[in-house]
Design an enzyme around this catalytic site. Sequence first.
Site, short mmCIF file in Angstrom:
data_model
loop_
_atom_site.label_atom_id
_atom_site.label_comp_id
_atom_site.label_asym_id
_atom_site.label_seq_id
_atom_site.Cartn_x
_atom_site.Cartn_y
_atom_site.Cartn_z
N ASP A 8 102.50 87.38 -21.38
CA ASP A 8 102.22 85.94 -21.32
C ASP A 8 102.61 85.32 -22.65
O ASP A 8 102.00 85.63 -23.67
CB ASP A 8 100.74 85.73 -21.03
CG ASP A 8 100.38 84.29 -20.72
OD1 ASP A 8 100.95 83.38 -21.37
OD2 ASP A 8 99.53 84.06 -19.86
N VAL A 12 96.61 84.26 -25.71
CA VAL A 12 95.25 83.94 -25.26
C VAL A 12 95.15 82.43 -25.07
O VAL A 12 95.30 81.66 -26.01
CB VAL A 12 94.19 84.42 -26.27
CG1 VAL A 12 92.79 84.02 -25.81
CG2 VAL A 12 94.28 85.92 -26.45
N HIS A 13 94.91 82.02 -23.84
CA HIS A 13 94.72 80.61 -23.48
C HIS A 13 93.78 80.58 -22.29
O HIS A 13 93.23 81.61 -21.90
CB HIS A 13 96.08 79.94 -23.17
CG HIS A 13 96.84 80.63 -22.08
ND1 HIS A 13 96.80 80.21 -20.77
CD2 HIS A 13 97.63 81.73 -22.10
CE1 HIS A 13 97.55 81.02 -20.03
NE2 HIS A 13 98.07 81.95 -20.82
N GLY A 14 93.57 79.45 -21.70
CA GLY A 14 92.58 79.29 -20.63
C GLY A 14 92.67 80.28 -19.49
O GLY A 14 91.67 80.85 -19.08
#
Length: 162
Positions: A8, A12-14
Site C-alpha cells: 500500500d 498506514v492510513h485509515g
Amino acid sequence: MISLLRADDRLVHGLVAVSWTNQLHPDILLVANDHAANDAMTKMTMKLAKPAGVTLGIKDLKTSAKILNSSKYANKKIFVVTINVQDAFELKQQVSGINKVNIGTAGIHYEDAVSVLPQIKMTAEEFKYAKQLNDQGVEVFAQVTPTAESLNYSGIAKAFNK
C-alpha cells in the site's frame, strides 16, 4: 505469525489503521519501508494514525526480515505493510512465513499503471513481482478493504492480458 502482508503506497492510513486491523486483530503492525524507517516526519505521521491496542513498528526491510524471522515474535500476530509489491517480494525472499500478499492501493498515483480494481492500480513492474510471488505459492490478491470486492491473481493477470 504473519497475518497478512499488504502493499500500500500510503502505508498506514485509515483503511489500514481501521478496516484491516479490525479484521485481522494483529498484535503488531509492522511497516517495512527503508524511507519511513529513516524519516522522522513520516514516522510521526504514522504514529498518529496507529490504531489503539496495536504495537506499531516502523523498520527498514532488512530489520523487518529479522523481526519476522525471530522466534521472539513467533506467537504474535503481525500485519506487515510495504509501500509496493517489489518490497513485498524482497521480504518474501528473506521470510518464509509470508503466505498472503494483499495488493491494496499501491500504484494508484502512477500514470503508467493498469487498473485491476477501481481503486487499485499496478505497474507492469509490480505485476512482475506479483507473478513471482504467485509462482512461489503465495496467495496474491487485490482488495481495498476486507469487505470490498477481492480479485485473485488470475483476475489481476487478466488485467495485464497475461
